[in-house]
Design an enzyme around this catalytic site. Structure first.
Site, PDB file in Angstrom:
ATOM      1  N   ASP B 413     -22.391 -19.728  -5.204  1.00 26.30           N
ATOM      2  CA  ASP B 413     -21.053 -19.775  -4.586  1.00 26.30           C
ATOM      3  C   ASP B 413     -20.128 -20.746  -5.299  1.00 26.30           C
ATOM      4  O   ASP B 413     -18.938 -20.475  -5.468  1.00 26.30           O
ATOM      5  CB  ASP B 413     -21.162 -20.198  -3.120  1.00 26.30           C
ATOM      6  CG  ASP B 413     -21.966 -19.203  -2.312  1.00 26.30           C
ATOM      7  OD1 ASP B 413     -22.154 -18.072  -2.800  1.00 26.30           O
ATOM      8  OD2 ASP B 413     -22.426 -19.575  -1.225  1.00 26.30           O
TER       9      ASP B 413
HETATM   10  N1  LIG Z   1     -23.196 -29.111   0.253  1.00 31.33           N
HETATM   11  C1  LIG Z   1     -22.965 -28.965   1.551  1.00 31.33           C
HETATM   12  O1  LIG Z   1     -22.576 -29.879   2.292  1.00 31.33           O
HETATM   13  C2  LIG Z   1     -23.209 -27.632   2.153  1.00 31.33           C
HETATM   14  C3  LIG Z   1     -23.657 -27.552   3.477  1.00 31.33           C
HETATM   15  C4  LIG Z   1     -23.840 -26.277   4.033  1.00 31.33           C
HETATM   16  C5  LIG Z   1     -23.558 -25.144   3.262  1.00 31.33           C
HETATM   17  N2  LIG Z   1     -23.131 -25.274   1.974  1.00 31.33           N
HETATM   18  C6  LIG Z   1     -22.862 -24.084   1.200  1.00 31.33           C
HETATM   19  O2  LIG Z   1     -23.932 -23.884   0.311  1.00 31.33           O
HETATM   20  C7  LIG Z   1     -23.429 -23.242  -0.857  1.00 31.33           C
HETATM   21  C8  LIG Z   1     -23.822 -24.055  -2.043  1.00 31.33           C
HETATM   22  O3  LIG Z   1     -23.624 -23.269  -3.203  1.00 31.33           O
HETATM   23  P1  LIG Z   1     -24.712 -23.230  -4.322  1.00 31.33           P
HETATM   24  O4  LIG Z   1     -24.112 -22.482  -5.434  1.00 31.33           O
HETATM   25  O5  LIG Z   1     -25.203 -24.600  -4.568  1.00 31.33           O
HETATM   26  O6  LIG Z   1     -25.933 -22.457  -3.693  1.00 31.33           O
HETATM   27  P2  LIG Z   1     -25.870 -20.921  -3.221  1.00 31.33           P
HETATM   28  O7  LIG Z   1     -24.492 -20.407  -3.347  1.00 31.33           O
HETATM   29  O8  LIG Z   1     -26.492 -20.924  -1.883  1.00 31.33           O
HETATM   30  O9  LIG Z   1     -26.738 -20.154  -4.265  1.00 31.33           O
HETATM   31  C9  LIG Z   1     -28.063 -20.570  -4.444  1.00 31.33           C
HETATM   32  C10 LIG Z   1     -28.633 -19.588  -5.388  1.00 31.33           C
HETATM   33  O10 LIG Z   1     -29.834 -20.120  -5.889  1.00 31.33           O
HETATM   34  C11 LIG Z   1     -30.706 -19.034  -6.148  1.00 31.33           C
HETATM   35  N3  LIG Z   1     -32.084 -19.510  -5.940  1.00 31.33           N
HETATM   36  C12 LIG Z   1     -32.731 -19.669  -4.768  1.00 31.33           C
HETATM   37  N4  LIG Z   1     -33.980 -20.121  -4.978  1.00 31.33           N
HETATM   38  C13 LIG Z   1     -34.110 -20.219  -6.325  1.00 31.33           C
HETATM   39  C14 LIG Z   1     -35.198 -20.609  -7.176  1.00 31.33           C
HETATM   40  N5  LIG Z   1     -36.361 -21.014  -6.657  1.00 31.33           N
HETATM   41  N6  LIG Z   1     -34.993 -20.597  -8.503  1.00 31.33           N
HETATM   42  C15 LIG Z   1     -33.807 -20.219  -9.008  1.00 31.33           C
HETATM   43  N7  LIG Z   1     -32.770 -19.823  -8.268  1.00 31.33           N
HETATM   44  C16 LIG Z   1     -32.936 -19.820  -6.941  1.00 31.33           C
HETATM   45  C17 LIG Z   1     -30.364 -17.944  -5.159  1.00 31.33           C
HETATM   46  O11 LIG Z   1     -30.340 -16.708  -5.840  1.00 31.33           O
HETATM   47  P3  LIG Z   1     -31.711 -15.878  -5.913  1.00 31.33           P
HETATM   48  O12 LIG Z   1     -32.129 -15.689  -4.490  1.00 31.33           O
HETATM   49  O13 LIG Z   1     -31.366 -14.604  -6.622  1.00 31.33           O
HETATM   50  O14 LIG Z   1     -32.674 -16.740  -6.685  1.00 31.33           O
HETATM   51  C18 LIG Z   1     -28.952 -18.286  -4.703  1.00 31.33           C
HETATM   52  O15 LIG Z   1     -28.027 -17.309  -5.156  1.00 31.33           O
HETATM   53  C19 LIG Z   1     -21.918 -23.168  -0.729  1.00 31.33           C
HETATM   54  O16 LIG Z   1     -21.571 -21.910  -0.208  1.00 31.33           O
HETATM   55  C20 LIG Z   1     -21.640 -24.228   0.331  1.00 31.33           C
HETATM   56  O17 LIG Z   1     -20.481 -23.939   1.083  1.00 31.33           O
HETATM   57  C21 LIG Z   1     -22.987 -26.512   1.408  1.00 31.33           C
END
Ligand SMILES: NC(=O)c1ccc[n+]([C@@H]2O[C@H](COP(=O)([O-])OP(=O)(O)OC[C@H]3O[C@@H](n4cnc5c(N)ncnc54)[C@H](OP(=O)(O)O)[C@@H]3O)[C@@H](O)[C@H]2O)c1
Ligand SMILES: NC(=O)c1ccc[n+]([C@@H]2O[C@H](COP(=O)([O-])OP(=O)(O)OC[C@H]3O[C@@H](n4cnc5c(N)ncnc54)[C@H](OP(=O)(O)O)[C@@H]3O)[C@@H](O)[C@H]2O)c1
Lengths: 103, 486, 103, 486
Positions: B413
């Protein structure tokens, strides 16, 4: 209505304190960068551990035959302490990684 | 005299809390701020133990008090020291629960002090006067209101925090049933209704209702947090955190104790704002988080709503190895996936290896990458990556144009261009890392599945991008081997 | 020393209010851009015109034969009003030019 | 009942002051903020007039009260409406003085209420008890302290503001004598000494000292401001402003009146911070301003410490006319000189003329250009230059590289490169307008004399720069004529 007003008058000092405290609470963290959100949350969490003071008072006032008070009070003291000590220590550990921050 | 000193202690306590919180909100002073607040807390606690007195009587049961404090200190200290950095949010949640429980227990005890007279004499006015003097002339109805408030808020905070804790360490799975929200609302109404009734006409016969309210509050806390997506726990914890603050403030009213009052309100206010700021950072509304519009349903692998579109090209490990070792500047974009795979150490190793080869390696940290603010900082700090190598979003976006290769490890994301281009997207408006400014983008994830927001990511289909599938840890280890063997 | 302490206890509520107010005053304007310094100063200037309330009380309590009180009180009311009215009006005029400000 | 409503009025008042001040510190909401505060003030005042009562007795003398308010309103309103925008700081200073005087007068009256009993009976303890009840149990010594504080601070603020006012409208010239500062310190000590003595042992015989203190305070106010450079008045006014705030707060203690207390403290705190911020903006320390290290001595034309160095080239009016009318983008940098010459209208005319010729004209506004923050905004607004054309420093510095001609009108320090290059310079560290990024720089001033900071300006000797000497207004008018005649 009337009673509410007189209540306000009786407690106006407290009311002022509460209102001002709310302003302070909001203003004081207004500028926090998002990377500090978690440590800040943790720090605030430790601060509300101040509730332990209530626990101590309960404990200290309990009569020696009042086991309910003694036991619950004791429990409260333990939990309160956990909140305070754990809270501050965790926060400190989180913040260790910012020490090199050159801001 | 001693009471006067105590007042001073409390005054100092309140001020240090404010100053501490202020310092906590600035990276440069944060750590000192934490200590300042802790110092104030110590003063307030010691003052209470040794100086507090009520109508001339000092506190007793020192044995119990010190015993409790000793146990709490040891356990709390060890728990906080031992916990893995990445598990800290759980810890915070746990401690927050303790605070809530503490507040609730106080209410229960005070309630029993309060009811005793009732069980003896039924005349309400009678005890009224009694309490009048006893309780620093806060009159009994008000007194009961405060006790109940402390009980309800404390219990909700306690139960909720426990669930949040369970969810974060995976013990509790997301769960919700049809009409969950209606159920919660009904529960809340019931609690408030009973409370009001108890306050209006309280007598020995309906005293038991107090415990009913207690039970219902715990229940509410549970069902309040249950449906919310595990990924949103940081936000929920922050909210419960401010609840506990208010519960503590109730204690302040109860004992007309300024430091509890101010400290509690302070956390209540700051916590609420913080919660909102956290939501803003992922640009969502608090309501949206609590109703769990997508946080709950689509989060994590297997998330729905992914329609295949366009073509993406894959890249082999060996090619990746070559591209990276001959690049002059590489940016690593860590994401939630890196945390899931616990690949931070492998990642650090890769970084060192490349640096030896004269490649300039940096990390681009998005503020909400991962699942809690600062998640990536914590993660990489654990694998002791030097802080200088971490760049915040703004810096990073300035660096990308001069970057040869961007390696995205389990981030999705936070690099999704839809946030800038597509107003219909749920993350539209969230600032992102502009990886496309770099020459090449290599994305490592296990599949084409979406991330937290459960939405498609165009980036993967752009010409500059090539996919490197597999678990982050595994891939990194192989990659390191490849590069070594070049 | 001792007397100071007891004084603190007697007036602790007021003391809290004063201290919190100081925090609020400082935090609340912490982020002001320098182009707003003058209007802000002028606005604050108008706010301390609240001193007029004291003048009104003095005036209202003055006995009819106490000419000193009457005259000084009257003067005080006039000056206080000047401070309040003039202050707010000037500030408003200064701020007119910001209306088109697209923040 | 009515008293309770009054409490509520005061509560509302206090809150609106806080919110108003907060809104005032943000350009978007500033104007509304001012109204909010005004509204709260109205509520508090009306509440006092109609609801206030002291031991059961309502207020009297409505005739006098309304009379006074009516006069004050009319005069204040007209004065504030009529005053030229550029003369507003004077106005603020004047009104601030009024507030200070008001506080002082209150103290005088209350002092006479207070002494009466003394003149009758000499026994101190006697009146002690009297006052005890009369004065919401604030005990007499404390009462006297508060009265004195109000008197002293109020008078200093009044006298000081008057001098500041005189200086700003040129009636009062800067003036200081050797040992001025020592003199002031002695004066202050005398005042405090007398006050303490009066509090410790007060009786009919030494009551007159009260008026001595009054006189000395006025004197102090005068000599406190006298030596400070006229250019620093905005800072001084802001400081006196916070003084008056504290004086008002004293009134709050006196009548145990929360809105006066909170309002006063609020202004006291905010005003102090604001004063410091103002100094920061010109990057100087408050001490430096008050001791008047250069503000006083070297300000304005004739300022010393200018050593001729290098060569500068002049440019003729006709050349200037040509260069500017064939430029595609012109930036005007207004400074103090423009205000002195009252050339804002001519400037606006030039701007319109050039725009007609298809030249893109903008103004680069330095935050501390002129002699008060926002001085240039006020000035140009008066000549109704549209707000969109004004660029703040950051924007402007981004625009310069694409600018053909920068026309500097009576600005000097704010474009002095020494602030960036020369650590020994008194303005070192002050952010400046980077006019040298533009292709050509034309500087209009009357001579090579230095500006406010009294320091040489290298810019004038740089190859890109050419000087266009003369009074800003005159030069602009001729320039306009030239361009028309092209
Ligand atoms: N930081 C905060 O405070 C917080 C709190 C709550 C929510 N969020 C939200 O969390 C999101 C964070 O974004 P992000 O880009 O860090 O994470 P993300 O958008 O959740 O994407 C994580 C990606 O990692 C991949 N993944 C999962 N396990 C994996 C593994 N073992 N090896 C390799 N890849 C793996 C997944 O794809 P695959 O399944 O295809 O592997 C997934 O697409 C944002 O939408 C944010 O709003 C953040
Ligand atoms: N804004 C604030 O809040 C504030 C408050 C106090 C002090 N200050 C200080 O004031 C300074 C402001 O800088 P500035 O560049 O605006 O002004 P400046 O540095 O004071 O320079 C003004 C220049 O205008 C020229 N000038 C004077 N009368 C003129 C006229 N009739 N026609 C044409 N030119 C004329 C003077 O040179 P000639 O004599 O050769 O003509 C002088 O060099 C800064 O140092 C700032 O720190 C600012």
């Amino acid at each position: 209505m009337n009673s509410i007003l007189s209540w306000i008058t009786e407690n106006q000092q407290i009311i002022y304190i509460v209102i001002l405290m709310i302003f302070v609470g909001i203003e004081v963290i207004g500028r926090v960068p998002s990377v500090l959100h978690t440590p800040l949350m943790s720090g605030a969490n430790a601060i509300h551990g101040v509730v332990i003071i209530g626990a101590i008072i309960v404990m200290g006032k309990a009569e020696h035959d009042n086991y309910l008070a003694l036991i619950l009070g004791f429990l409260a003291v333990v939990l309160g302490t956990l909140n305070v000590v754990g809270g501050f220590v965790v926060t400190d550990r989180m913040l260790e990684m910012f020490k090199k921050k050159k801001k | 005299m001693e009471l006067n000193v105590l007042t001073l202690c409390y005054l100092i306590g309140s001020v240090t809390f404010i100053i501490g919180l202020k310092m906590l909100s600035n990276p440069a002073s944060a750590r000192k701020g934490n200590l300042v607040a802790a110092g104030g807390m110590a003063i307030a606690i010691l003052g209470t133990i040794f100086l507090y007195e009520e109508n001339g009587r000092k506190l007793g049961n020192y044995g119990w008090i010190f015993g409790g404090i000793a146990i709490g200190t040891v356990v709390g200290f060890l728990a906080a020291r031992k916990v893995k950095m990445t598990a800290m949010p759980e810890m915070v949640s746990l401690f927050n629960g303790m605070g809530g429980a503490c507040a609730a227990l106080i209410s229960i005890v005070e309630f029993n002090h309060f009811r005793e007279p009732v069980s003896k004499l039924t005349d309400f006015e009678e005890i009224f006067r009694e309490l009048h003097m006893e309780l620093h002339n806060s009159y009994s109805a008000g007194f009961l209101v405060i006790i109940l408030a402390g009980l309800i808020i404390g219990s909700v905070s306690f139960a909720g925090s426990m669930i949040a804790w369970g969810k974060l360490n995976g013990k509790v799975k997301d769960f919700s049933f049809k009409g969950q929200h209606i159920f919660n609302i009904v529960l809340m109404i019931a609690i408030l209704g009973l409370a009001t009734y108890l306050v209006i006409d309280f007598n020995a016969s309906n005293a038991y209702l107090f415990y009913v309210i207690f039970a219902l509050s715990l229940l509410y806390g549970i069902f309040f947090v249950f449906p919310i997506g595990g990924a949103d726990m940081p936000v929920v914890i922050s909210l419960l955190n401010s609840f506990t603050g208010v519960a503590a403030a109730c204690g302040g009213f109860l004992y007309d104790n300024k430091v509890m009052l101010t400290g509690g309100i302070l956390v209540g206010a700051a916590g609420t704002l913080l919660t909102i700021l956290m939501c803003k950072a992922m640009n969502r509304s608090l309501a949206n988080v609590l109703i769990g519009s997508f946080g709950g349903s689509k989060a994590g692998p297997g998330g729905g709503g992914t329609k295949e579109q366009g073509l993406y090209k894959e890249i082999s490990l060996s090619d990746t190895a070559v591209v990276m070792s001959y690049a002059s500047k590489v940016m690593i974009v860590p994401g939630y996936g890196l945390a899931v795979a616990q690949a931070q150490h492998a990642c650090h190793e890769l970084e060192k290896l490349l640096e030896e080869k004269g490649v300039n390696v940096r990390y681009a940290i998005h503020p909400v990458a991962g699942r809690m603010p600062g998640h990536m900082n914590v993660l990489l700090a654990e694998a002791d990556v030097s802080y200088e190598k971490l760049m915040e979003m703004e810096q990073a976006n300035e660096e990308f144009p001069t970057t040869d290769v961007v390696l995205i490890l389990g981030a999705n994301d936070v690099v999704n261009p839809a946030a800038k281009s597509d107003p219909s997207s749920p993350i539209y408006g969230m600032p992102i890392l502009d990886v496309e400014l770099a020459k090449n983008v290599i994305v490592n994830k296990r599949s084409m599945k979406p991330g937290y927001a459960g939405i498609e990511n165009d980036l993967f289909f752009r010409p500059k991008t090539s996919m490197l599938f597999g678990d982050a840890k595994k891939v990194l280890q192989d990659l390191i081997a490849e590069i070594k063997s070049l």
